[in-house]
Scaffold this motif. Structure first.
Motif, PDB file in Angstrom:
ATOM      1  N   PRO A 185     -34.982 117.111 -22.458  1.00 14.75           N
ATOM      2  CA  PRO A 185     -33.836 116.572 -21.720  1.00 14.75           C
ATOM      3  C   PRO A 185     -32.817 116.001 -22.704  1.00 14.75           C
ATOM      4  O   PRO A 185     -33.091 115.836 -23.908  1.00 14.75           O
ATOM      5  N   ASN A 186     -31.669 115.648 -22.191  1.00 18.77           N
ATOM      6  CA  ASN A 186     -30.515 115.322 -23.020  1.00 18.77           C
ATOM      7  C   ASN A 186     -30.765 114.187 -24.018  1.00 18.77           C
ATOM      8  O   ASN A 186     -30.580 114.345 -25.228  1.00 18.77           O
ATOM      9  N   LEU A 187     -31.193 113.020 -23.541  1.00 13.67           N
ATOM     10  CA  LEU A 187     -31.343 111.862 -24.412  1.00 13.67           C
ATOM     11  C   LEU A 187     -32.398 112.083 -25.486  1.00 13.67           C
ATOM     12  O   LEU A 187     -32.171 111.791 -26.667  1.00 13.67           O
ATOM     13  N   TYR A 188     -33.557 112.605 -25.110  1.00 11.99           N
ATOM     14  CA  TYR A 188     -34.626 112.814 -26.095  1.00 11.99           C
ATOM     15  C   TYR A 188     -34.166 113.772 -27.191  1.00 11.99           C
ATOM     16  O   TYR A 188     -34.482 113.588 -28.373  1.00 11.99           O
ATOM     17  N   GLY A 189     -33.432 114.806 -26.808  1.00 13.58           N
ATOM     18  CA  GLY A 189     -32.957 115.771 -27.797  1.00 13.58           C
ATOM     19  C   GLY A 189     -31.986 115.157 -28.778  1.00 13.58           C
ATOM     20  O   GLY A 189     -32.001 115.475 -29.976  1.00 13.58           O
ATOM     21  N   ASP A 190     -31.128 114.267 -28.287  1.00 15.84           N
ATOM     22  CA  ASP A 190     -30.175 113.586 -29.150  1.00 15.84           C
ATOM     23  C   ASP A 190     -30.907 112.754 -30.200  1.00 15.84           C
ATOM     24  O   ASP A 190     -30.589 112.792 -31.393  1.00 15.84           O
ATOM     25  N   ILE A 191     -31.921 112.019 -29.765  1.00 15.39           N
ATOM     26  CA  ILE A 191     -32.663 111.153 -30.676  1.00 15.39           C
ATOM     27  C   ILE A 191     -33.527 111.963 -31.643  1.00 15.39           C
ATOM     28  O   ILE A 191     -33.508 111.747 -32.868  1.00 15.39           O
ATOM     29  N   LEU A 192     -34.279 112.922 -31.122  1.00 15.24           N
ATOM     30  CA  LEU A 192     -35.177 113.697 -31.981  1.00 15.24           C
ATOM     31  C   LEU A 192     -34.420 114.574 -32.974  1.00 15.24           C
ATOM     32  O   LEU A 192     -34.964 114.926 -34.024  1.00 15.24           O
ATOM     33  N   SER A 193     -33.180 114.927 -32.661  1.00 13.20           N
ATOM     34  CA  SER A 193     -32.376 115.685 -33.620  1.00 13.20           C
ATOM     35  C   SER A 193     -32.201 114.919 -34.922  1.00 13.20           C
ATOM     36  O   SER A 193     -32.282 115.495 -36.017  1.00 13.20           O
ATOM     37  N   ASP A 194     -31.945 113.630 -34.822  1.00 16.14           N
ATOM     38  CA  ASP A 194     -31.772 112.834 -36.029  1.00 16.14           C
ATOM     39  C   ASP A 194     -33.095 112.669 -36.775  1.00 16.14           C
ATOM     40  O   ASP A 194     -33.115 112.616 -38.016  1.00 16.14           O
ATOM     41  N   VAL A 195     -34.199 112.574 -36.036  1.00 18.37           N
ATOM     42  CA  VAL A 195     -35.512 112.525 -36.687  1.00 18.37           C
ATOM     43  C   VAL A 195     -35.748 113.819 -37.461  1.00 18.37           C
ATOM     44  O   VAL A 195     -36.146 113.798 -38.640  1.00 18.37           O
ATOM     45  N   ALA A 196     -35.514 114.952 -36.814  1.00 14.24           N
ATOM     46  CA  ALA A 196     -35.721 116.248 -37.474  1.00 14.24           C
ATOM     47  C   ALA A 196     -34.791 116.413 -38.668  1.00 14.24           C
ATOM     48  O   ALA A 196     -35.192 116.948 -39.715  1.00 14.24           O
ATOM     49  N   ALA A 197     -33.545 115.937 -38.541  1.00 12.95           N
ATOM     50  CA  ALA A 197     -32.610 116.023 -39.663  1.00 12.95           C
ATOM     51  C   ALA A 197     -33.098 115.188 -40.840  1.00 12.95           C
ATOM     52  O   ALA A 197     -32.935 115.574 -42.005  1.00 12.95           O
ATOM     53  N   GLY A 198     -33.717 114.046 -40.551  1.00  9.30           N
ATOM     54  CA  GLY A 198     -34.302 113.245 -41.621  1.00  9.30           C
ATOM     55  C   GLY A 198     -35.411 113.977 -42.338  1.00  9.30           C
ATOM     56  O   GLY A 198     -35.558 113.865 -43.558  1.00  9.30           O
ATOM     57  N   VAL A 199     -36.203 114.735 -41.588  1.00  9.38           N
ATOM     58  CA  VAL A 199     -37.259 115.546 -42.197  1.00  9.38           C
ATOM     59  C   VAL A 199     -36.642 116.630 -43.079  1.00  9.38           C
ATOM     60  O   VAL A 199     -37.125 116.903 -44.182  1.00  9.38           O
ATOM     61  N   VAL A 200     -35.567 117.243 -42.612  1.00  9.20           N
ATOM     62  CA  VAL A 200     -34.873 118.268 -43.409  1.00  9.20           C
ATOM     63  C   VAL A 200     -34.368 117.670 -44.720  1.00  9.20           C
ATOM     64  O   VAL A 200     -34.408 118.316 -45.771  1.00  9.20           O
ATOM     65  N   GLY A 201     -33.889 116.429 -44.670  1.00  8.20           N
ATOM     66  CA  GLY A 201     -33.439 115.784 -45.896  1.00  8.20           C
ATOM     67  C   GLY A 201     -32.072 115.163 -45.817  1.00  8.20           C
ATOM     68  O   GLY A 201     -31.736 114.275 -46.588  1.00  8.20           O
ATOM     69  N   SER A 202     -31.242 115.605 -44.879  1.00 12.80           N
ATOM     70  CA  SER A 202     -29.924 115.015 -44.668  1.00 12.80           C
ATOM     71  C   SER A 202     -29.362 115.545 -43.363  1.00 12.80           C
ATOM     72  O   SER A 202     -29.456 116.751 -43.073  1.00 12.80           O
ATOM     73  N   ILE A 203     -28.765 114.659 -42.592  1.00  9.44           N
ATOM     74  CA  ILE A 203     -28.109 115.093 -41.357  1.00  9.44           C
ATOM     75  C   ILE A 203     -26.914 115.989 -41.674  1.00  9.44           C
ATOM     76  O   ILE A 203     -26.472 116.765 -40.842  1.00  9.44           O
ATOM     77  N   GLY A 204     -26.421 115.907 -42.909  1.00  8.01           N
ATOM     78  CA  GLY A 204     -25.296 116.741 -43.323  1.00  8.01           C
ATOM     79  C   GLY A 204     -25.638 118.193 -43.540  1.00  8.01           C
ATOM     80  O   GLY A 204     -24.746 119.008 -43.812  1.00  8.01           O
ATOM     81  N   LEU A 205     -26.921 118.562 -43.408  1.00  8.63           N
ATOM     82  CA  LEU A 205     -27.335 119.952 -43.601  1.00  8.63           C
ATOM     83  C   LEU A 205     -27.475 120.729 -42.297  1.00  8.63           C
ATOM     84  O   LEU A 205     -27.799 121.914 -42.331  1.00  8.63           O
ATOM     85  N   CYS A 206     -27.248 120.083 -41.161  1.00  3.56           N
ATOM     86  CA  CYS A 206     -27.657 120.662 -39.877  1.00  3.56           C
ATOM     87  C   CYS A 206     -26.464 120.964 -38.968  1.00  3.56           C
ATOM     88  O   CYS A 206     -25.588 120.113 -38.762  1.00  3.56           O
ATOM     89  N   GLY A 207     -26.467 122.158 -38.400  1.00  6.46           N
ATOM     90  CA  GLY A 207     -25.433 122.576 -37.473  1.00  6.46           C
ATOM     91  C   GLY A 207     -25.995 122.780 -36.083  1.00  6.46           C
ATOM     92  O   GLY A 207     -27.214 122.748 -35.873  1.00  6.46           O
ATOM     93  N   SER A 208     -25.113 123.020 -35.124  1.00  6.16           N
ATOM     94  CA  SER A 208     -25.561 123.184 -33.749  1.00  6.16           C
ATOM     95  C   SER A 208     -24.622 124.092 -32.973  1.00  6.16           C
ATOM     96  O   SER A 208     -23.472 124.316 -33.361  1.00  6.16           O
ATOM     97  N   ALA A 209     -25.158 124.590 -31.855  1.00  5.94           N
ATOM     98  CA  ALA A 209     -24.373 125.389 -30.906  1.00  5.94           C
ATOM     99  C   ALA A 209     -24.493 124.756 -29.532  1.00  5.94           C
ATOM    100  O   ALA A 209     -25.574 124.315 -29.139  1.00  5.94           O
ATOM    101  N   GLN A 210     -23.390 124.713 -28.802  1.00  4.95           N
ATOM    102  CA  GLN A 210     -23.392 124.312 -27.404  1.00  4.95           C
ATOM    103  C   GLN A 210     -22.983 125.543 -26.596  1.00  4.95           C
ATOM    104  O   GLN A 210     -21.858 126.031 -26.747  1.00  4.95           O
ATOM    105  N   ILE A 211     -23.894 126.020 -25.759  1.00  4.39           N
ATOM    106  CA  ILE A 211     -23.744 127.347 -25.182  1.00  4.39           C
ATOM    107  C   ILE A 211     -23.727 127.283 -23.662  1.00  4.39           C
ATOM    108  O   ILE A 211     -24.541 126.588 -23.040  1.00  4.39           O
ATOM    109  N   GLY A 212     -22.784 128.002 -23.080  1.00  2.00           N
ATOM    110  CA  GLY A 212     -22.715 128.172 -21.638  1.00  2.00           C
ATOM    111  C   GLY A 212     -22.914 129.634 -21.280  1.00  2.00           C
ATOM    112  O   GLY A 212     -23.362 130.434 -22.097  1.00  2.00           O
TER     113      GLY A 212
END
Length: 331
Positions: free
Chosen positions: A217-244
């Motif tokens: 769901p929306n809120l959990y995804g927002d929070i876990l994205s930053d956790v996953a980006a921390g695992v990657v090493g920097s939030i500056g390395l990660c992109g996203s798509a918003q799709i309809g």
């Protein structure tokens, strides 16, 4: 191709300018600027220019830098929320993959976040003693994002989709989401399981390759994205798509970085990854002659060679990183 562009606030104009300099040498396209965000609000008293929606509809996709939505001072409607709702961008797709020497764990996960419901409806009321937020999960929304996640997993050759929830506490809303997930899962020959959201955060940090495709769901995804980006090493390395159904917008997952804006040291890679995802989406629809895979390969190459901005311990500037990526594309 016609690509709408919102440069954004803070570091947005810098990383967008760098990304466009790459794209202009990689594809043929018209880039149509749309003025929006905090800086535009300060200048013009409105968050987005008149007729912006019509201009964006006339384009094949939207490439967007980070846009500020202030929590203090003058308030205005969120540009992000406006665009999501106007174009019905119900699926937020965020891939996370590790880089040798940078990431704290091995990770190759796609997070699929429902983008229109949950607490992000923004329905809140308050009186002198309390404030109340309404959380909305619909059967249609949960089934639609579940279908999207399983189809994405199948298309990307993934074998497992994990639904993230807090059903032990939020029995009705997360219960509805989880029930819809398993109904949809029965139609696919893929492994389906679920994980409580706090345990999912722990496993992302603690275990290598803890998840394949995560559906949230929306809120959990927002929070876990930053956790996953921390695992990657920097939030500056990660992109996203918003799709309809028939339109999509692409952006980095990080914020505006006001503290480093104008210094020329912002990491452009998240914005570049978002642009590569855009080319993939356009190619799948016959609108782009090139995919974004070569761009991602060039990014991998410069990271392996330690051509890094300061957030990753390097001393390269934004434009220098992009020029090195362009050089690799020419090889």
């Amino acid at each position: 191709m016609r690509i709408a562009v919102i440069k954004g606030d803070g570091v947005g104009p810098e990383i967008m300018g760098a990304t466009l300099s790459l794209l202009e040498r990689y594809i043929e396209a018209d880039f149509i600027e749309i003025k929006a965000g905090k800086s535009y609000f300060i200048e013009e008293g409105k968050p987005i220019e008149d007729n912006a929606i019509e201009k964006i509809r006339g384009c094949d996709s939207l490439l967007k830098g980070p846009v500020a939505t202030p929590t203090k001072g003058p308030s205005y409607p969120s540009v992000n929320t406006l665009l999501r709702r106007e174009f019905k961008l119900y699926a937020n797709v965020r891939p996370f993959r590790s880089y040798e020497g940078i990431s704290i764990r091995r990770i190759d996960t796609i997070l699929v976040r429902e983008n229109l419901e949950c607490l992000y409806y923004g329905w809140e009321v308050e009186d002198e003693d309390r404030a109340i937020a309404m959380r909305v999960i619909t059967k249609r929304g949960a089934e639609r994002i579940s279908e999207f996640a399983f189809n994405l997993a199948k298309r990307e050759g993934r074998g497992r989709v994990t639904a993230i929830h807090k059903r032990n506490i939020l029995k009705r809303t997360d219960g509805l989401f989880l029930d819809a997930f398993y109904r949809v899962a029965s139609k696919f020959d893929l492994r389906a399981d679920d994980e409580i959201v706090d345990a999912a955060g722990y496993k992302l940090v603690k275990l290598d390759n803890a998840f394949d495709v995560m559906l949230t769901p929306n809120l959990y995804g927002d929070i876990l994205s930053d956790v996953a980006a921390g695992v990657v090493g920097s939030i500056g390395l990660c992109g996203s798509a918003q799709i309809g159904e028939d339109f999509a917008a692409f952006e980095p997952i990080h914020g505006t970085g006001e503290d480093i804006a104008g210094k020329g040291i912002a990491n452009p890679i998240g914005m570049i990854i978002a642009a590569s995802m855009m080319l993939d989406w356009l190619w799948e629809r016959g609108r782009s002659p090139k995919r974004g895979e070569k761009i991602r390969e060039a990014v991998d190459s410069v990271i392996r060679d330690r051509i890094l901005t300061p957030d990753l311990g390097g001393d390269f500037r934004t434009e220098q990183v992009v020029e090195k990526i362009v050089d690799r594309l020419r090889d």
